[in-house]
Design a protein around this motif. Structure first.
Motif, PDB file in Angstrom:
ATOM      1  N   ASN A 137       0.808  -1.107  -0.036  1.00  0.00           N
ATOM      2  CA  ASN A 137       0.040   0.157  -0.018  1.00  0.00           C
ATOM      3  C   ASN A 137       0.752   1.285   0.002  1.00  0.00           C
ATOM      4  O   ASN A 137       1.452   1.732   0.993  1.00  0.00           O
ATOM      5  N   ARG A 138       0.842   1.877  -1.103  1.00  0.00           N
ATOM      6  CA  ARG A 138       1.688   3.027  -1.353  1.00  0.00           C
ATOM      7  C   ARG A 138       1.533   3.968  -0.535  1.00  0.00           C
ATOM      8  O   ARG A 138       2.360   4.970  -0.071  1.00  0.00           O
ATOM      9  N   VAL A 139       0.227   4.428  -0.089  1.00  0.00           N
ATOM     10  CA  VAL A 139      -0.247   5.099   0.544  1.00  0.00           C
ATOM     11  C   VAL A 139       0.137   5.517   1.999  1.00  0.00           C
ATOM     12  O   VAL A 139       0.322   6.341   2.340  1.00  0.00           O
ATOM     13  N   LEU A 140       0.500   4.273   2.445  1.00  0.00           N
ATOM     14  CA  LEU A 140       0.994   4.248   3.814  1.00  0.00           C
ATOM     15  C   LEU A 140       2.306   4.421   3.874  1.00  0.00           C
ATOM     16  O   LEU A 140       3.092   4.200   5.263  1.00  0.00           O
ATOM     17  N   LEU A 141       3.154   4.670   2.954  1.00  0.00           N
ATOM     18  CA  LEU A 141       4.665   4.814   2.840  1.00  0.00           C
ATOM     19  C   LEU A 141       5.183   5.875   3.880  1.00  0.00           C
ATOM     20  O   LEU A 141       6.221   5.768   4.399  1.00  0.00           O
ATOM     21  N   SER A 142       4.164   6.925   4.023  1.00  0.00           N
ATOM     22  CA  SER A 142       4.647   8.045   4.833  1.00  0.00           C
ATOM     23  C   SER A 142       4.782   7.752   6.320  1.00  0.00           C
ATOM     24  O   SER A 142       5.581   8.088   7.205  1.00  0.00           O
ATOM     25  N   ASN A 143       3.815   6.641   6.660  1.00  0.00           N
ATOM     26  CA  ASN A 143       3.977   5.906   8.067  1.00  0.00           C
ATOM     27  C   ASN A 143       5.184   5.225   8.130  1.00  0.00           C
ATOM     28  O   ASN A 143       5.794   5.040   9.218  1.00  0.00           O
ATOM     29  N   VAL A 144       5.627   4.530   7.108  1.00  0.00           N
ATOM     30  CA  VAL A 144       6.755   3.735   7.212  1.00  0.00           C
ATOM     31  C   VAL A 144       8.077   4.586   7.496  1.00  0.00           C
ATOM     32  O   VAL A 144       9.134   4.509   8.268  1.00  0.00           O
ATOM     33  N   LEU A 145       8.074   5.747   6.520  1.00  0.00           N
ATOM     34  CA  LEU A 145       9.030   6.913   6.870  1.00  0.00           C
ATOM     35  C   LEU A 145       9.174   7.250   8.339  1.00  0.00           C
ATOM     36  O   LEU A 145      10.342   7.375   8.707  1.00  0.00           O
ATOM     37  N   ALA A 146       8.212   7.542   8.700  1.00  0.00           N
ATOM     38  CA  ALA A 146       8.048   8.357  10.086  1.00  0.00           C
ATOM     39  C   ALA A 146       8.354   6.984  11.086  1.00  0.00           C
ATOM     40  O   ALA A 146       8.561   7.577  12.522  1.00  0.00           O
ATOM     41  N   GLY A 147       8.480   5.812  10.779  1.00  0.00           N
ATOM     42  CA  GLY A 147       8.739   5.003  11.687  1.00  0.00           C
ATOM     43  C   GLY A 147       7.543   4.274  12.697  1.00  0.00           C
ATOM     44  O   GLY A 147       8.017   3.612  13.375  1.00  0.00           O
ATOM     45  N   VAL A 148       6.605   4.650  12.192  1.00  0.00           N
ATOM     46  CA  VAL A 148       5.256   4.308  12.954  1.00  0.00           C
ATOM     47  C   VAL A 148       4.435   3.161  12.367  1.00  0.00           C
ATOM     48  O   VAL A 148       3.693   2.511  13.137  1.00  0.00           O
ATOM     49  N   THR A 149       5.076   2.692  11.208  1.00  0.00           N
ATOM     50  CA  THR A 149       4.569   1.490  10.705  1.00  0.00           C
ATOM     51  C   THR A 149       5.696   0.656  10.043  1.00  0.00           C
ATOM     52  O   THR A 149       6.619   1.317   9.714  1.00  0.00           O
ATOM     53  N   ARG A 150       5.550  -0.681  10.277  1.00  0.00           N
ATOM     54  CA  ARG A 150       6.704  -1.553   9.692  1.00  0.00           C
ATOM     55  C   ARG A 150       6.413  -1.802   8.052  1.00  0.00           C
ATOM     56  O   ARG A 150       5.285  -1.695   7.902  1.00  0.00           O
ATOM     57  N   PRO A 151       7.521  -1.783   7.460  1.00  0.00           N
ATOM     58  CA  PRO A 151       7.367  -2.183   6.178  1.00  0.00           C
ATOM     59  C   PRO A 151       6.514  -3.319   5.698  1.00  0.00           C
ATOM     60  O   PRO A 151       5.619  -3.428   4.719  1.00  0.00           O
ATOM     61  N   ASP A 152       6.612  -4.483   6.546  1.00  0.00           N
ATOM     62  CA  ASP A 152       5.890  -5.753   6.261  1.00  0.00           C
ATOM     63  C   ASP A 152       4.550  -5.703   6.573  1.00  0.00           C
ATOM     64  O   ASP A 152       3.669  -6.532   6.423  1.00  0.00           O
ATOM     65  N   HIS A 153       4.166  -4.519   7.331  1.00  0.00           N
ATOM     66  CA  HIS A 153       2.648  -4.498   7.585  1.00  0.00           C
ATOM     67  C   HIS A 153       1.847  -3.348   6.395  1.00  0.00           C
ATOM     68  O   HIS A 153       0.519  -3.423   6.739  1.00  0.00           O
ATOM     69  N   ILE A 154       2.283  -3.226   5.539  1.00  0.00           N
ATOM     70  CA  ILE A 154       1.547  -2.461   4.357  1.00  0.00           C
ATOM     71  C   ILE A 154       1.451  -3.400   3.161  1.00  0.00           C
ATOM     72  O   ILE A 154       1.199  -2.643   2.221  1.00  0.00           O
ATOM     73  N   GLY A 155       1.898  -4.679   3.293  1.00  0.00           N
ATOM     74  CA  GLY A 155       1.693  -5.592   2.116  1.00  0.00           C
ATOM     75  C   GLY A 155       0.058  -5.814   1.608  1.00  0.00           C
ATOM     76  O   GLY A 155      -0.624  -5.612   2.577  1.00  0.00           O
ATOM     77  N   LEU A 156      -0.173  -5.705   0.592  1.00  0.00           N
ATOM     78  CA  LEU A 156      -1.529  -5.947  -0.049  1.00  0.00           C
ATOM     79  C   LEU A 156      -1.597  -7.527  -0.219  1.00  0.00           C
ATOM     80  O   LEU A 156      -2.893  -8.081  -0.282  1.00  0.00           O
ATOM     81  N   GLN A 163      17.134  12.076  -2.984  1.00  0.00           N
ATOM     82  CA  GLN A 163      16.387  11.061  -3.238  1.00  0.00           C
ATOM     83  C   GLN A 163      14.921  11.418  -3.378  1.00  0.00           C
ATOM     84  O   GLN A 163      14.387  12.428  -3.010  1.00  0.00           O
ATOM     85  N   VAL A 164      14.204  10.645  -4.456  1.00  0.00           N
ATOM     86  CA  VAL A 164      12.816  10.864  -4.527  1.00  0.00           C
ATOM     87  C   VAL A 164      12.066   9.967  -3.540  1.00  0.00           C
ATOM     88  O   VAL A 164      12.737   8.989  -2.905  1.00  0.00           O
ATOM     89  N   PHE A 165      10.870  10.115  -3.548  1.00  0.00           N
ATOM     90  CA  PHE A 165       9.856   9.417  -2.618  1.00  0.00           C
ATOM     91  C   PHE A 165       8.873   8.957  -3.382  1.00  0.00           C
ATOM     92  O   PHE A 165       7.654   9.612  -3.416  1.00  0.00           O
ATOM     93  N   ARG A 166       8.810   7.734  -3.688  1.00  0.00           N
ATOM     94  CA  ARG A 166       7.759   7.128  -4.414  1.00  0.00           C
ATOM     95  C   ARG A 166       7.508   5.668  -4.103  1.00  0.00           C
ATOM     96  O   ARG A 166       6.539   5.310  -4.285  1.00  0.00           O
ATOM     97  N   THR A 167       8.548   4.790  -4.088  1.00  0.00           N
ATOM     98  CA  THR A 167       8.500   3.528  -3.581  1.00  0.00           C
ATOM     99  C   THR A 167       8.851   3.042  -2.371  1.00  0.00           C
ATOM    100  O   THR A 167       9.622   3.745  -1.529  1.00  0.00           O
ATOM    101  N   LEU A 168       8.926   1.844  -1.922  1.00  0.00           N
ATOM    102  CA  LEU A 168       9.219   1.084  -0.497  1.00  0.00           C
ATOM    103  C   LEU A 168      10.853   1.137  -0.595  1.00  0.00           C
ATOM    104  O   LEU A 168      11.251   1.427   0.417  1.00  0.00           O
ATOM    105  N   ASP A 169      11.504   0.974  -1.688  1.00  0.00           N
ATOM    106  CA  ASP A 169      12.924   1.085  -1.821  1.00  0.00           C
ATOM    107  C   ASP A 169      13.442   2.394  -1.582  1.00  0.00           C
ATOM    108  O   ASP A 169      14.515   2.571  -1.146  1.00  0.00           O
TER     109      ASP A 169
END
Length: 496
Positions: A52-71, A138-144
């Motif tokens: 879920n690309r919508v939730l990348l900002s939460n991953v960046l902020a450290g409040v959501t783990r990357p493995d928690h946004i899988g579809l 850096q750009v901010f578009r993907t999980l990478d």
């Protein structure tokens, strides 16, 4: 439905989906749910399963783990007979042979080709960027991208975000949450000018300041300064002439996106801003090629939000499977939600009308000290636009009224402050009719949520597993929980 699905797929041919992001992966799931036998191959340039690309900002902020946004779990593909080529890029489409050629050297024939290639981040051609991104930019578009920014942020002190649109604000909030000194540079006169009016932009800037994020408007960025291959600052044009350098050891470029249409152009398909499609999401050049999501242009509109992309995926799945041959995509209303810790924002429709504009009624409330701004724009008794910043309890009510173009209550105050009028209270999530949509990203109604509850799904997570409600932008989660709580209360009252 297998026979109908196979015929719809193109004379018994395989459905090949190019792009495994939020649009492409949704199509694959929708199609497989309707037809268990149609052959499907999906190519994804990213190596990981869709997220879920919508939730990348939460991953960046450290409040959501990357493995928690899988579809979709990677094992799902094998379990459902889907040929998934993760980390494999399609390099060429041969429409005459109905074949796609991929970076791994394979050639795959298709009956129907679906382009879901999405968008790519735009990198402005300016000094410091013409030879690629220097270290620290850096750009901010993907999980990478998100992972790389997190690595860079660990060694950085001052960050500059170039671009004060939706993604730029989300990136800035994420970096500030990691303790960096952050400045947002924005060329326009106020932040998020596509979604907000100037007054809301000012309140947003004040909210960001309270979170430790500086804002500079009408900032004309002319280049990046580097030393030893690493970024050292951002160069700005002074209004009276000359330049200024803003020091930074981390620069995030959020300068907009461009639909990824290279494959389509190479294949000779008609392209405007994106691949031109009709109401059946067919390329106007070749009916065996479809396009959905950010790479599709429908009736002069390119949709950059998740809800329209998922709606397109549902329409196309019904057509390809033959379960809904009359399905058509006729357009979608765009509702923007900003998902960043400490910032609540919802915007929809035509928001830029002011008190002096004729033929519209504007209802507005501002409390800049508390970071609150609310605005409803009304024409002919219907809501045509709204902004909610800081306090968004009215978002569910306004979204439903806007989406349905429903008549508004005479008491306008209740539009912005639910509960202050009987009419607004009647529109609250627990009292609305079962047919009303609660989750607009996934088109889930209150009745479907009630049915889940009756089947034993008593939590928002359980409802999400059954209906996907809340798995898009997440803005409906409070409404879902409110309905479940109301249903629990009713059951308790009945037992008593």
């Amino acid at each position: 439905m297998t026979g109908a699905g196979t015929a719809r797929a193109g004379d018994g041919g395989r459905v090949v989906v190019v792009g495994n992001g939020m649009a492409g992966s949704r199509l694959v799931g929708e199609l497989r749910a309707r037809d268990a036998a149609v052959p499907i191959t999906v190519f994804g340039a990213e190596t990981q399963a869709p997220y879920n690309r919508v939730l990348l900002s939460n991953v960046l902020a450290g409040v959501t783990r990357p493995d928690h946004i899988g579809l979709v779990d990677a094992a799902w593909y094998a379990a459902h007979g889907v040929d998934a080529r993760l980390g494999v890029e399609v390099t060429r489409v041969d429409r005459a042979a109905k074949t796609v050629h991929a970076s791994d050297g394979t050639a795959t024939r298709y009956g129907t080709l679906v382009l879901a290639t999405g968008s790519t981040a735009f990198i402005p051609p300016m000094p410091g960027l013409r030879d690629g991104l220097p270290e620290g930019a850096q750009v901010f578009r993907t999980l990478d991208d998100c992972r790389r920014i997190t690595e860079l942020a660990a060694a950085a002190r001052r960050a500059v975000v170039v671009g004060g649109g939706l993604l730029g604000i989300e990136a800035a909030r994420g970096l500030a949450g990691r303790g960096l000194e952050v400045t947002v540079l924005h060329l326009a006169g106020h932040l998020m000018e596509r979604q907000l009016d100037p007054a809301a932009g000012r309140v947003l800037a004040r909210t960001l300041a309270a979170l430790g994020i500086g804002t500079r408007l009408q900032a004309d960025v002319t280049g990046l300064r580097t030393a030893g291959g690493a970024v050292t600052g951002v160069e700005l044009a002074r209004p009276g002439g000359g330049t200024e350098v803003l020091a930074a050891d981390l620069v995030i470029l959020s300068c907009g996106v461009r639909p990824e249409v290279g494959l389509a152009r190479g294949a000779g398909l008609a392209v405007g801003r994106a691949v031109l499609v009709d109401d059946e999401l067919r390329s106007v050049t070749d009916p065996s090629v479809r396009a959905i999501g950010e790479c599709a242009e429908h009736r002069d509109e390119v949709y950059g939000l998740v809800a329209p992309a998922w709606e397109q995926a549902g329409v196309l799945a019904g057509l390809l499977a033959g379960t809904d041959p009359a399905a058509r995509f006729t357009g979608a209303r765009q509702i923007t939600r900003l998902k960043a810790a400490g910032i609540e924002l919802a915007s929809m429709g035509e928001t830029h009308f002011g008190d002096d504009d004729e033929d519209v009624e504007v209802v507005r409330f501002t409390d800049a000290a508390r970071g609150t701004y609310k605005k409803a724009v009304i024409r002919d008794g219907r809501l045509i636009g709204a902004i909610l910043l800081g306090e968004t309890s009215a978002a569910g009510t306004l979204t439903r009224l806007y989406d349905r173009a429903a008549p508004l209550p005479a008491e306008r105050l209740g539009l912005l402050f639910p509960g202050m009028s009987a009419a607004a209270e009647a529109e609250s999530p627990v009292r609305m009719p079962d047919a009303a949509t609660v989750c607009h990203c996934n088109n889930v109604s209150k009745g479907e949520i009630r049915a889940c509850w009756q089947s034993g799904a008593r939590t928002a997570a359980g409802v999400a597993r059954a209906t996907r409600a809340g798995t898009g932008c997440g803005g409906c989660r409070d409404a879902v929980e409110g309905i479940l709580g109301w249903l629990d209360g009713q059951e308790s009252a009945d037992v008593a």
